[in-house]
Design a protein around this motif. Structure first.
Motif: not given
Length: 271
Positions: A88-92
């Motif tokens: 879920r980190y990648w969208t940032s």
């Protein structure tokens, strides 16, 4: 042969494990639960910054090679040529993805926030004697306090939702494909067709009757048995949230993708 990278992100309890379980049926594809690459990237990137006293010796070319090397070296254990890394980190980090992986796409699993909260509660109910890492191994609290914690900026839902909004409204939104959970479980063939088309993968016939994935040891350590378990045919299960009406109304405010006025503000695709 160099690997092709794509990413799976979005919201928790929204189908990312199921999607990975389907994708790995393709012999050319590697996918799994969230990898450690997000935290690793954060730590290494920080040490390559000006906080390091030898920062002046680190060129832009070196920095790019080191950070890209994290991905290549981590996945050196598999000979699969297509990698879907989950987190879920990648969208940032959409600008980083665009820089290191110019052709990469990000598949974002989404689900109404009230259903996500309800799903967490059902998971707790199925492990009534466990304290879980999802709430700091605390057995205190109640439905409302847990929902508030999950939806806070540092909670599992709140942080992921803010990351997703950043990507959805950002300059790299054309790389996003938002996949609603209800469509994944009711129309998996159609959803997979869209994903394959979006990422440029060759078509593959998936077996929807026998989908298997588990991470039992990880779930045991989290105190959340079944968190990453997928088994059996793809099918829709009860999703009606068993929450107080006022909490449902409060959660629904966060479902920005369900507002037609929001859709035109982004180049992201929403199934």
């Amino acid at each position: 042969m160099p690997k092709t990278f794509h990413f799976i992100s979005g919201l928790p309890r929204s189908g990312s494990t199921l999607l990975s379980a389907l994708l790995i049926q393709n012999p050319d594809v590697h996918a799994a639960m969230a990898s450690p690459l997000g935290p690793l990237y954060g730590v290494v990137s920080s040490h390559l910054s000006a906080k390091n006293e030898v920062y002046s010796h680190i060129s832009d070319v070196s920095r790019e090679r080191i950070l890209r090397g994290l991905f290549d070296n981590y996945y050196s254990y598999t000979d699969k040529k297509i990698i879907f890394d989950s987190g879920r980190y990648w969208t940032s980090k959409m600008s980083m993805i665009a820089k290191l992986f110019p052709s990469a796409k990000v598949i974002c699993c989404i689900r109404p926030v009230e259903e996500i909260v309800s799903s967490f509660e059902k998971l707790l109910d199925s492990n009534p004697l466990e304290s879980t890492a999802m709430f700091g191994f605390s057995s205190d609290g109640n439905l409302h306090s847990r929902a508030e914690y999950l939806r806070s900026p540092k909670g599992m839902i709140g942080a992921a939702l803010n990351n997703l909004k950043q990507a959805y409204y950002g300059p790299f939104s054309q790389r996003l494909l938002l996949v609603p959970y209800d469509r994944l479980v009711t129309e998996p063939i159609e959803v997979l067709r869209h994903i394959y088309d979006f990422t440029g993968l060759d078509p593959f016939m998936h077996n929807l009757q026998n989908v298997e994935y588990s991470a039992d040891e990880v779930d045991r350590r989290l105190g959340a048995k079944g968190l990453h378990t997928v088994r059996g045919p793809v099918s829709a299960r009860e999703s009606e949230p068993r929450l107080p009406p006022e909490l449902i109304r409060s959660c629904r405010v966060s479902n920005f993708w369900a507002n037609p006025l929001e859709l035109g503000a982004s180049q992201a695709r929403v199934l």
